[in-house]
Design a protein around this motif. Structure first.
Motif, PDB file in Angstrom:
ATOM      1  N   PRO A 150       0.825  -1.208   0.000  1.00 40.99           N
ATOM      2  CA  PRO A 150       0.000   0.000   0.000  1.00 40.99           C
ATOM      3  C   PRO A 150       0.861   1.259   0.000  1.00 40.99           C
ATOM      4  N   GLN A 151       0.437   2.282  -0.740  1.00 43.35           N
ATOM      5  CA  GLN A 151       1.157   3.558  -0.754  1.00 43.35           C
ATOM      6  C   GLN A 151       0.969   4.238   0.610  1.00 43.35           C
ATOM      7  N   PRO A 152       2.032   4.762   1.208  1.00 44.05           N
ATOM      8  CA  PRO A 152       1.875   5.450   2.497  1.00 44.05           C
ATOM      9  C   PRO A 152       0.937   6.655   2.390  1.00 44.05           C
ATOM     10  N   LYS A 153       0.206   6.875   3.466  1.00 45.36           N
ATOM     11  CA  LYS A 153      -0.732   8.013   3.531  1.00 45.36           C
ATOM     12  C   LYS A 153       0.046   9.326   3.398  1.00 45.36           C
ATOM     13  N   ILE A 154      -0.579  10.316   2.768  1.00 41.43           N
ATOM     14  CA  ILE A 154       0.060  11.637   2.651  1.00 41.43           C
ATOM     15  C   ILE A 154      -0.288  12.464   3.883  1.00 41.43           C
ATOM     16  N   VAL A 155       0.746  13.024   4.520  1.00 42.03           N
ATOM     17  CA  VAL A 155       0.551  13.915   5.672  1.00 42.03           C
ATOM     18  C   VAL A 155       1.146  15.270   5.290  1.00 42.03           C
ATOM     19  N   THR A 156       0.378  16.320   5.412  1.00 37.36           N
ATOM     20  CA  THR A 156       0.914  17.655   5.102  1.00 37.36           C
ATOM     21  C   THR A 156       1.692  18.148   6.306  1.00 37.36           C
ATOM     22  N   PRO A 157       2.995  18.345   6.150  1.00 36.10           N
ATOM     23  CA  PRO A 157       3.790  18.796   7.302  1.00 36.10           C
ATOM     24  C   PRO A 157       3.544  20.268   7.603  1.00 36.10           C
ATOM     25  N   GLY A 158       4.056  20.732   8.740  1.00 36.37           N
ATOM     26  CA  GLY A 158       3.986  22.154   9.077  1.00 36.37           C
ATOM     27  C   GLY A 158       4.696  22.982   8.018  1.00 36.37           C
ATOM     28  N   GLU A 159       4.537  24.293   8.077  1.00 32.50           N
ATOM     29  CA  GLU A 159       5.060  25.149   7.008  1.00 32.50           C
ATOM     30  C   GLU A 159       6.576  25.161   6.963  1.00 32.50           C
ATOM     31  N   ALA A 160       7.093  25.250   5.746  1.00 34.23           N
ATOM     32  CA  ALA A 160       8.541  25.325   5.542  1.00 34.23           C
ATOM     33  C   ALA A 160       9.032  26.721   5.908  1.00 34.23           C
ATOM     34  N   SER A 161      10.331  26.798   6.183  1.00 32.96           N
ATOM     35  CA  SER A 161      10.912  28.082   6.532  1.00 32.96           C
ATOM     36  C   SER A 161      12.004  28.435   5.529  1.00 32.96           C
ATOM     37  N   GLU A 162      12.092  29.711   5.203  1.00 32.99           N
ATOM     38  CA  GLU A 162      13.182  30.153   4.323  1.00 32.99           C
ATOM     39  C   GLU A 162      14.515  30.024   5.054  1.00 32.99           C
ATOM     40  N   ARG A 163      14.439  30.217   6.365  1.00 34.08           N
ATOM     41  CA  ARG A 163      15.655  30.089   7.183  1.00 34.08           C
ATOM     42  C   ARG A 163      15.833  28.628   7.583  1.00 34.08           C
ATOM     43  N   ALA A 164      17.061  28.260   7.979  1.00 32.36           N
ATOM     44  CA  ALA A 164      17.322  26.898   8.436  1.00 32.36           C
ATOM     45  C   ALA A 164      16.379  26.564   9.596  1.00 32.36           C
ATOM     46  N   ALA A 165      15.945  25.287   9.661  1.00 35.63           N
ATOM     47  CA  ALA A 165      14.947  24.886  10.651  1.00 35.63           C
ATOM     48  C   ALA A 165      15.430  25.151  12.078  1.00 35.63           C
ATOM     49  N   VAL A 166      16.559  24.581  12.415  1.00 31.55           N
ATOM     50  CA  VAL A 166      17.183  24.866  13.720  1.00 31.55           C
ATOM     51  C   VAL A 166      18.684  24.871  13.506  1.00 31.55           C
ATOM     52  N   SER A 167      19.362  25.840  14.106  1.00 34.11           N
ATOM     53  CA  SER A 167      20.817  25.840  13.964  1.00 34.11           C
ATOM     54  C   SER A 167      21.412  24.807  14.918  1.00 34.11           C
ATOM     55  N   ALA A 168      22.685  24.493  14.705  1.00 31.22           N
ATOM     56  CA  ALA A 168      23.337  23.405  15.437  1.00 31.22           C
ATOM     57  C   ALA A 168      23.389  23.678  16.934  1.00 31.22           C
ATOM     58  N   PRO A 169      23.084  22.672  17.761  1.00 28.07           N
ATOM     59  CA  PRO A 169      23.243  22.845  19.215  1.00 28.07           C
ATOM     60  C   PRO A 169      24.720  22.833  19.610  1.00 28.07           C
ATOM     61  N   SER A 170      24.984  23.153  20.879  1.00 26.32           N
ATOM     62  CA  SER A 170      26.364  23.416  21.304  1.00 26.32           C
ATOM     63  C   SER A 170      27.282  22.202  21.185  1.00 26.32           C
ATOM     64  N   ASP A 171      26.741  20.984  21.302  1.00 23.53           N
ATOM     65  CA  ASP A 171      27.637  19.808  21.265  1.00 23.53           C
ATOM     66  C   ASP A 171      27.683  19.140  19.889  1.00 23.53           C
ATOM     67  N   ALA A 172      27.157  19.792  18.872  1.00 23.05           N
ATOM     68  CA  ALA A 172      27.129  19.171  17.536  1.00 23.05           C
ATOM     69  C   ALA A 172      28.434  19.395  16.788  1.00 23.05           C
ATOM     70  N   ILE A 173      28.736  18.467  15.903  1.00 24.62           N
ATOM     71  CA  ILE A 173      29.813  18.668  14.927  1.00 24.62           C
ATOM     72  C   ILE A 173      29.130  19.232  13.687  1.00 24.62           C
ATOM     73  N   VAL A 174      29.546  20.424  13.284  1.00 20.37           N
ATOM     74  CA  VAL A 174      28.903  21.056  12.123  1.00 20.37           C
ATOM     75  C   VAL A 174      29.556  20.513  10.854  1.00 20.37           C
ATOM     76  N   LEU A 175      28.738  19.927  10.000  1.00 19.67           N
ATOM     77  CA  LEU A 175      29.253  19.319   8.763  1.00 19.67           C
ATOM     78  C   LEU A 175      29.079  20.258   7.571  1.00 19.67           C
ATOM     79  N   PHE A 176      28.179  21.211   7.695  1.00 23.33           N
ATOM     80  CA  PHE A 176      28.061  22.266   6.671  1.00 23.33           C
ATOM     81  C   PHE A 176      27.374  23.466   7.311  1.00 23.33           C
ATOM     82  N   ASP A 177      28.097  24.584   7.333  1.00 26.56           N
ATOM     83  CA  ASP A 177      27.548  25.783   7.982  1.00 26.56           C
ATOM     84  C   ASP A 177      27.184  26.849   6.956  1.00 26.56           C
ATOM     85  N   GLY A 178      27.097  26.456   5.686  1.00 31.13           N
ATOM     86  CA  GLY A 178      26.704  27.423   4.656  1.00 31.13           C
ATOM     87  C   GLY A 178      27.866  27.983   3.878  1.00 31.13           C
ATOM     88  N   LYS A 179      29.099  27.681   4.351  1.00 32.20           N
ATOM     89  CA  LYS A 179      30.247  28.346   3.708  1.00 32.20           C
ATOM     90  C   LYS A 179      31.060  27.438   2.784  1.00 32.20           C
TER      91      LYS A 179
END
Ligand code: MG
Length: 264
Positions: A46-75
């Protein structure tokens, strides 16, 4: 002595019998193993049900928390390389990077085991193609196991090849795609397999995938390596990179941004 003779006679009889069976097994005809084809491991319902997610953001969803290894910061792609260890040559522009299909897959220089990965990706607005030939990419854990990326907004394909599937294994629980041109967000929680000495899994790899805040994979056991043709294989491995797929389909290339990882 009597007992010894008996044992040696019994052994001879057994060997004669085995030889006999060997001859008949050689003569017996078994069906030929059918050649595996890609469609044999693809299913559409069976094809999975379609769920409309919350609205997209032009800005990044959440920036990296303090203990994360940043793999791409936009640069730049300094955390990434080609599988041969050469510099990653995908195109960095406007805080995102875009697949360059001429240069192939890229992967992190650092190798990982257990982690929480955040990665955002966008199907271009001018996307073309159908089925698997429409914005195909993917995130590979430990270089072995693919979580599919594909434009599944109004584009049907086999369910175990949809966005958020463990490719050719487990379909996503639902379809939570945003439309082309909008950013999608993946949060992937992955635990590496533990192997027995004989190379089989003592504990298989497990993955949880959330797309745009919607659960697609709920602590799903991964059966083995991602295979386009045939069955998953269990291959012993250690820590491995996060790899991003440069798929050979001719549709316009997809982009990524805001990539970070927390080791667990
Ligand atoms: Mg793919």
């Amino acid at each position: 002595m009597k007992q010894k003779n008996f044992i040696s006679k019994a052994l001879c009889a057994l060997l004669a019998c085995a030889a006999c069976t060997g001859v008949s097994a050689q003569q017996k005809e078994y069906p030929k193993q059918e050649q595996m084809r890609p469609g044999m491991s693809e299913y559409w319902t069976p094809q999975p049900k379609i769920v409309t997610p919350g609205e997209a953001s032009e800005r990044a969803a959440v920036s990296a928390p303090s203990d994360a290894i940043v793999l791409f910061d936009g640069k730049d792609l300094s955390a990434w390389e080609s599988p041969k260890g050469e510099p990653a040559r995908w195109i960095v522009k406007d805080g995102a990077f875009t697949v360059d299909k001429k240069t192939g897959d890229i992967q992190t220089k650092q190798k990982f085991e257990n982690y929480q990965l955040h990665i955002e990706w966008r199907i271009p607005e001018n996307i073309t193609g159908t089925n698997q030939g429409r914005g195909n990419s993917g995130v590979f854990m430990q270089g072995q196991y693919e979580i599919q990326i594909l434009d599944c907004y109004n584009n049907e394909t086999y369910v175990n090849g949809q966005t958020g599937s463990v490719y050719k294994q487990t379909p996503p629980l639902v379809n939570a795609m945003r439309k082309p041109g909008e950013w999608n967000v993946y949060d992937i929680i992955y635990s590496a397999p533990i192997f027995k000495e004989d190379g089989t899994y003592r504990i298989p790899p497990y993955v949880t995938v959330i797309q745009n805040g919607v659960l697609l994979q709920n602590h799903t056991a991964i059966l083995g390596t991602t295979e386009y043709i045939g069955f998953p294989k269990v291959v012993k491995h250690g820590a491995g990179p996060i790899s991003l797929q440069s798929h050979g389909d001719p549709s316009p290339a997809i982009s990524f941004r805001n990539v970070w990882i927390r080791e667990l």
